[in-house]
Design a protein around this motif. Structure first.
Motif, PDB file in Angstrom:
ATOM      1  N   ALA A 179      64.675  25.798  18.328  1.00 20.85           N
ATOM      2  CA  ALA A 179      64.385  27.186  18.658  1.00 20.85           C
ATOM      3  C   ALA A 179      65.529  27.880  19.400  1.00 20.85           C
ATOM      4  O   ALA A 179      65.691  29.089  19.307  1.00 20.85           O
ATOM      5  N   GLY A 180      66.327  27.105  20.138  1.00 23.26           N
ATOM      6  CA  GLY A 180      67.439  27.699  20.872  1.00 23.26           C
ATOM      7  C   GLY A 180      68.711  27.799  20.081  1.00 23.26           C
ATOM      8  O   GLY A 180      69.762  28.155  20.644  1.00 23.26           O
ATOM      9  N   GLY A 181      68.651  27.500  18.777  1.00 27.22           N
ATOM     10  CA  GLY A 181      69.849  27.487  17.956  1.00 27.22           C
ATOM     11  C   GLY A 181      70.453  26.099  17.882  1.00 27.22           C
ATOM     12  O   GLY A 181      70.110  25.204  18.666  1.00 27.22           O
ATOM     13  N   TRP A 182      71.350  25.901  16.924  1.00 30.37           N
ATOM     14  CA  TRP A 182      71.934  24.582  16.749  1.00 30.37           C
ATOM     15  C   TRP A 182      73.259  24.688  16.003  1.00 30.37           C
ATOM     16  O   TRP A 182      73.624  25.724  15.458  1.00 30.37           O
ATOM     17  N   MET A 183      73.988  23.570  15.999  1.00 33.47           N
ATOM     18  CA  MET A 183      75.198  23.432  15.197  1.00 33.47           C
ATOM     19  C   MET A 183      74.952  22.387  14.128  1.00 33.47           C
ATOM     20  O   MET A 183      74.301  21.373  14.377  1.00 33.47           O
ATOM     21  N   ARG A 184      75.512  22.623  12.968  1.00 32.35           N
ATOM     22  CA  ARG A 184      75.482  21.626  11.907  1.00 32.35           C
ATOM     23  C   ARG A 184      76.897  21.088  11.718  1.00 32.35           C
ATOM     24  O   ARG A 184      77.841  21.862  11.514  1.00 32.35           O
ATOM     25  N   LEU A 185      77.036  19.775  11.783  1.00 28.19           N
ATOM     26  CA  LEU A 185      78.327  19.131  11.594  1.00 28.19           C
ATOM     27  C   LEU A 185      78.333  18.381  10.270  1.00 28.19           C
ATOM     28  O   LEU A 185      77.393  17.656   9.960  1.00 28.19           O
ATOM     29  N   GLY A 186      79.387  18.541   9.498  1.00 27.29           N
ATOM     30  CA  GLY A 186      79.551  17.785   8.257  1.00 27.29           C
ATOM     31  C   GLY A 186      79.067  18.475   7.017  1.00 27.29           C
ATOM     32  O   GLY A 186      79.709  18.410   5.974  1.00 27.29           O
ATOM     33  N   GLY A 187      77.931  19.112   7.084  1.00 28.88           N
ATOM     34  CA  GLY A 187      77.428  19.889   5.955  1.00 28.88           C
ATOM     35  C   GLY A 187      77.140  19.089   4.709  1.00 28.88           C
ATOM     36  O   GLY A 187      77.235  19.617   3.597  1.00 28.88           O
ATOM     37  N   ASP A 188      76.793  17.782   4.877  1.00 32.63           N
ATOM     38  CA  ASP A 188      76.506  16.923   3.724  1.00 32.63           C
ATOM     39  C   ASP A 188      77.673  16.872   2.738  1.00 32.63           C
ATOM     40  O   ASP A 188      77.474  16.810   1.525  1.00 32.63           O
ATOM     41  N   THR A 189      78.889  16.924   3.279  1.00 33.49           N
ATOM     42  CA  THR A 189      80.085  17.001   2.444  1.00 33.49           C
ATOM     43  C   THR A 189      81.140  16.024   2.942  1.00 33.49           C
ATOM     44  O   THR A 189      81.318  15.860   4.149  1.00 33.49           O
ATOM     45  N   SER A 190      81.844  15.388   2.050  1.00 30.45           N
ATOM     46  CA  SER A 190      82.969  14.537   2.420  1.00 30.45           C
ATOM     47  C   SER A 190      84.227  15.394   2.562  1.00 30.45           C
ATOM     48  O   SER A 190      84.225  16.589   2.265  1.00 30.45           O
ATOM     49  N   LYS A 191      85.308  14.774   3.069  1.00 30.37           N
ATOM     50  CA  LYS A 191      86.626  15.423   3.178  1.00 30.37           C
ATOM     51  C   LYS A 191      86.577  16.675   4.042  1.00 30.37           C
ATOM     52  O   LYS A 191      86.980  17.763   3.617  1.00 30.37           O
ATOM     53  N   THR A 192      86.076  16.559   5.279  1.00 31.11           N
ATOM     54  CA  THR A 192      86.038  17.702   6.187  1.00 31.11           C
ATOM     55  C   THR A 192      86.688  17.345   7.518  1.00 31.11           C
ATOM     56  O   THR A 192      86.774  16.173   7.891  1.00 31.11           O
ATOM     57  N   VAL A 193      87.120  18.357   8.234  1.00 34.23           N
ATOM     58  CA  VAL A 193      87.557  18.220   9.623  1.00 34.23           C
ATOM     59  C   VAL A 193      87.328  19.558  10.308  1.00 34.23           C
ATOM     60  O   VAL A 193      87.554  20.613   9.716  1.00 34.23           O
ATOM     61  N   GLY A 194      86.851  19.526  11.548  1.00 37.07           N
ATOM     62  CA  GLY A 194      86.603  20.782  12.244  1.00 37.07           C
ATOM     63  C   GLY A 194      86.385  20.579  13.729  1.00 37.07           C
ATOM     64  O   GLY A 194      86.194  19.462  14.211  1.00 37.07           O
ATOM     65  N   ALA A 195      86.426  21.679  14.458  1.00 30.40           N
ATOM     66  CA  ALA A 195      86.153  21.687  15.896  1.00 30.40           C
ATOM     67  C   ALA A 195      85.554  23.031  16.254  1.00 30.40           C
ATOM     68  O   ALA A 195      85.778  24.035  15.562  1.00 30.40           O
ATOM     69  N   VAL A 196      84.792  23.059  17.325  1.00 32.47           N
ATOM     70  CA  VAL A 196      84.268  24.318  17.839  1.00 32.47           C
ATOM     71  C   VAL A 196      84.296  24.240  19.361  1.00 32.47           C
ATOM     72  O   VAL A 196      83.848  23.263  19.951  1.00 32.47           O
ATOM     73  N   TRP A 197      84.848  25.277  20.005  1.00 29.82           N
ATOM     74  CA  TRP A 197      85.038  25.305  21.451  1.00 29.82           C
ATOM     75  C   TRP A 197      84.254  26.461  22.050  1.00 29.82           C
ATOM     76  O   TRP A 197      84.149  27.534  21.447  1.00 29.82           O
ATOM     77  N   TYR A 198      83.732  26.238  23.246  1.00 33.58           N
ATOM     78  CA  TYR A 198      83.101  27.324  23.996  1.00 33.58           C
ATOM     79  C   TYR A 198      84.164  28.370  24.318  1.00 33.58           C
ATOM     80  O   TYR A 198      85.268  28.038  24.769  1.00 33.58           O
ATOM     81  N   GLY A 199      83.843  29.645  24.107  1.00 31.99           N
ATOM     82  CA  GLY A 199      84.811  30.706  24.353  1.00 31.99           C
ATOM     83  C   GLY A 199      84.309  31.793  25.272  1.00 31.99           C
ATOM     84  O   GLY A 199      84.894  32.881  25.332  1.00 31.99           O
ATOM     85  N   GLY A 200      83.232  31.510  26.021  1.00 27.03           N
ATOM     86  CA  GLY A 200      82.625  32.552  26.833  1.00 27.03           C
ATOM     87  C   GLY A 200      83.192  32.668  28.232  1.00 27.03           C
ATOM     88  O   GLY A 200      84.093  31.930  28.644  1.00 27.03           O
ATOM     89  N   SER A 201      82.642  33.619  28.990  1.00 31.99           N
ATOM     90  CA  SER A 201      83.038  33.874  30.376  1.00 31.99           C
ATOM     91  C   SER A 201      81.792  33.841  31.245  1.00 31.99           C
ATOM     92  O   SER A 201      81.215  34.867  31.583  1.00 31.99           O
ATOM     93  N   LYS A 202      81.388  32.647  31.585  1.00 32.95           N
ATOM     94  CA  LYS A 202      80.196  32.449  32.392  1.00 32.95           C
ATOM     95  C   LYS A 202      80.529  31.506  33.532  1.00 32.95           C
ATOM     96  O   LYS A 202      81.275  30.547  33.353  1.00 32.95           O
ATOM     97  N   GLY A 203      79.983  31.777  34.702  1.00 26.70           N
ATOM     98  CA  GLY A 203      80.318  30.946  35.847  1.00 26.70           C
ATOM     99  C   GLY A 203      81.797  31.024  36.155  1.00 26.70           C
ATOM    100  O   GLY A 203      82.355  32.107  36.318  1.00 26.70           O
ATOM    101  N   THR A 204      82.465  29.889  36.169  1.00 28.17           N
ATOM    102  CA  THR A 204      83.897  29.855  36.469  1.00 28.17           C
ATOM    103  C   THR A 204      84.737  29.770  35.196  1.00 28.17           C
ATOM    104  O   THR A 204      85.901  29.389  35.240  1.00 28.17           O
ATOM    105  N   CYS A 205      84.160  30.113  34.056  1.00 29.40           N
ATOM    106  CA  CYS A 205      84.896  30.147  32.784  1.00 29.40           C
ATOM    107  C   CYS A 205      85.351  31.576  32.482  1.00 29.40           C
ATOM    108  O   CYS A 205      84.609  32.533  32.716  1.00 29.40           O
TER     109      CYS A 205
END
Length: 454
Positions: A179-205
Motif C-alpha cells: 500500500a505504501g508503494g514498492w520497487m520492482r527489481l529485475g523485471g523477470d528479465t535477464s541481462k539487466t543492471v541498475g541502481a536507484v538512489w534517494y534524491g530527496g531533502s528530508k532531515g539532514t539530506c
C-alpha cells in the motif's frame, strides 16, 4: 520570521559568488542601488538602515546556502557571509548562525547575524518519500529499462519503462500488498543492471546527499517472486544490494556493472559500468545474493565472487582492492578494509533442504534490518555493519532505536583511514541489482523505512 529555507549542496569559497548571485542578486541589487542613491546625502540614519537591511539579507542568503558541513566565510566583493554550525543534537538537528558582513575593515562596516535550527532526524519511508526514488539509473543493454521500476501512486513516473496499461495492471495487482508503494527489481528479465538512489531533502539530506553522522538504521521487506527449487540455486538470480556510498565521490547516476556485456554477479555494485567509474569508494553494502559464483579467478571473469557454497547468502561488502572496481563484492578481497571472508561473521548463508526452495527464493515475504554504526573520527573511525534477516523480536522494524533484542545474523567491524572516513561524512543510499545472461529475477522491495543515528 525567517521565510521557508531551501537547502542547497555544499559549496567551496571559490564558487560562492555565482551561487550567491543566483540566490539573492535581485534583492541585493535593489538594496545596492538604494544605497548608491543615498551616498551623496548626509542622512547617516538612512545609510545605516539600508546597510543593516542589506547585511540581514546577506545573512538570510547564508541560511539558504547552508547544508550539513557548509561552514566558513564566503566572499562577495567587499562583503561576505560567514556560516557556523553546531550539532547535530540528539534529534539530528543543527543550529546554524549566518552572519552577513558589509565593507569589512572600513568605517562603514556593518554585520547582522541570524541563528536558525535546521534539519532534524526524520524517518524516510516509501509511504512518504517514494517519489524521491524516481530516477533509476540503468545501463545500455536492451533489457536494462526493466532493471528497476518504482511504483509510487503516480503512473506518470513509470511510463518510460512500462506502458500506462502495464503499469496500471501491476499497480492494481499489488496495491493491496504494498500500500505504501514498492520497487520492482529485475523485471523477470535477464541481462539487466541498475541502481536507484534517494534524491530527496528530508532531515539532514539535501538533494539526496545526507549527513552520515553516527550511521543509520534501515528496515524493509522483500520477496523474490520467482520460486527457485534448483539444487544449485541456478534457476533465477542474481540478487540485489542495499548500498551506502560517498556523496562526494558519486553522483546520482552512479551504477556498476561491466564496461561491456553483462555480469549479473556484480549486482550493479561492482565494476566500472558504462561511465568507467562505476560506484567510486568508499562505499558499504549489504548484498542479498541468490546465485552462486564460487570460483576464485580474475574478478573480471565470470563466476569469481568466492561464494562459500551454492546457498543463498547475505553479506557485507566494501570495495575490494584499490586497483580495480571489479572485485568490489568479491568476498575476502581488499585490505583496507577487507570484504568479509565467506567463512566470517560478515557472511551468512542457509543451505537448501532436500526438498523445497532455496532459502530466500521461496516466493514468501522476508524482512531485512540493517544497522551501520560509525564511531570515532579521523583515521580511528570504526564502522560496525549488522543485518538481521527476518527479525522476530519486538522492535525489529523500529528504526528510531538500535535493535538489541537478538543477535545480528551478519556483523562486520572495520576501521577506516582518515580520507575514506571523511568522504563518508555525506552519503547517498539506495539499491542496486543485476541479472546475468541466462537467469532472471523479479524482486519486490516494500515497507521501507530508514533513519540516521544522529
Amino acid at each position: 520570521m525567517v521565510a521557508a529555507i531551501h537547502h542547497y549542496p555544499s559549496i567551496h569559497s571559490s564558487g560562492s559568488s555565482l551561487l550567491y548571485a543566483v540566490l539573492a542578486l535581485t534583492t541585493l541589487a535593489a538594496l545596492g542601488a538604494a544605497t548608491t542613491l543615498l551616498v551623496p546625502a548626509t542622512n547617516e540614519t538612512l545609510l545605516a538602515g539600508a546597510d543593516e537591511q542589506r547585511a540581514r539579507y546577506l545573512a538570510l542568503s547564508g541560511l539558504n546556502l547552508w547544508s550539513p558541513g557548509t561552514t566558513g566565510t564566503y566572499s562577495i566583493g567587499q562583503d561576505a557571509i560567514t556560516l557556523a554550525q553546531s550539532g547535530p543534537d540528539a534529534g539530528g538537528a543543527y543550529t546554524i548562525t549566518s552572519t552577513g558582513l558589509l565593507r569589512a575593515g572600513t568605517s562603514r562596516e556593518t554585520s547582522r547575524s541570524i541563528t536558525a535550527r535546521r534539519g532534524g532526524n526524520e524517518t524516510i519511508t516509501f509511504a512518504d518519500d517514494l517519489v524521491d526514488f524516481q530516477n533509476p539509473v540503468i545501463g545500455n543493454t536492451a533489457n536494462d529499462a526493466k532493471a528497476i521500476v518504482v511504483f509510487s501512486d503516480n503512473p506518470e513516473n513509470a511510463v518510460d519503462t512500462l506502458t500506462l496499461s502495464e503499469w496500471t495492471s501491476l499497480w492494481s495487482q499489488n496495491i493491496s500488498r504494498y500500500a505504501g508503494g514498492w520497487m520492482r527489481l529485475g523485471g523477470d528479465t535477464s541481462k539487466t543492471v541498475g541502481a536507484v538512489w534517494y534524491g530527496g531533502s528530508k532531515g539532514t539530506c539535501a538533494s539526496g546527499a545526507c549527513n552520515f553522522a553516527s550511521g543509520l538504521r534501515a528496515y524493509f521487506q522483500f520477496v523474490f517472486q520467482n520460486y527457485d527449487d534448483h539444487t544449485q540455486s541456478k534457476k533465477y538470480g542474481d540478487g540485489f544490494t542495499f548500498a551506502v556510498i560517498s556523496a562526494e565521490n558519486d553522483p546520482k547516476y552512479a551504477v556498476g556493472g561491466p564496461a561491456t556485456g553483462v555480469r549479473g554477479e556484480y549486482l550493479g555494485y561492482a565494476g566500472p559500468g558504462q561511465t568507467g567509474k562505476g560506484i567510486v569508494p568508499p562505499k558499504i553494502a549489504m548484498e542479498i545474493d541468490t546465485y552462486p559464483n564460487r570460483n576464485d579467478g580474475d574478478p573480471t571473469e565470470a563466476n569469481s565472487r568466492r561464494d562459500a557454497s551454492n546457498a543463498n547468502h547475505v553479506a557485507v561488502v566494501y570495495w575490494g582492492g584499490a586497483d580495480t572496481s571489479y572485485d568490489d563484492n568479491v568476498h575476502g578481497a581488499g585490505t583496507g578494509p577487507q570484504n568479509p571472508l565467506n567463512a566470517s561473521a560478515g557472511y551468512a548463508e542457509k543451505a537448501k533442504g532436500n526438498t523445497g526452495p532455496n532459502w530466500l527464493e521461496d516466493g514468501e515475504e522476508h524482512a531485512l534490518r540493517v544497522e551501520m554504526h560509525r564511531e570515532g573520527a579521523g583515521a580511528g573511525a570504526t564502522y560496525t555493519i549488522m543485518a538481521w534477516v527476518d527479525p522476530t523480536a519486538t522492535g525489529g522494524d523500529d528504526v528510531t532505536a538500535d535493535y538489541t533484542a537478538e543477535a545480528p545474523r551478519v556483523k562486520s567491524v572495520v576501521t577506516l583511514g582518515a580520507a575514506d572516513n571523511a568522504k563518508l561524512d555525506t552519503v547517498r543510499f539506495g539499491f542496486t541489482e543485476a541479472t546475468g545472461t541466462s537467469a532472471s529475477q523479479n524482486v519486490a522491495i516494500h515497507d521501507f523505512s530508514m533513519r540516521f543515528r544522529q
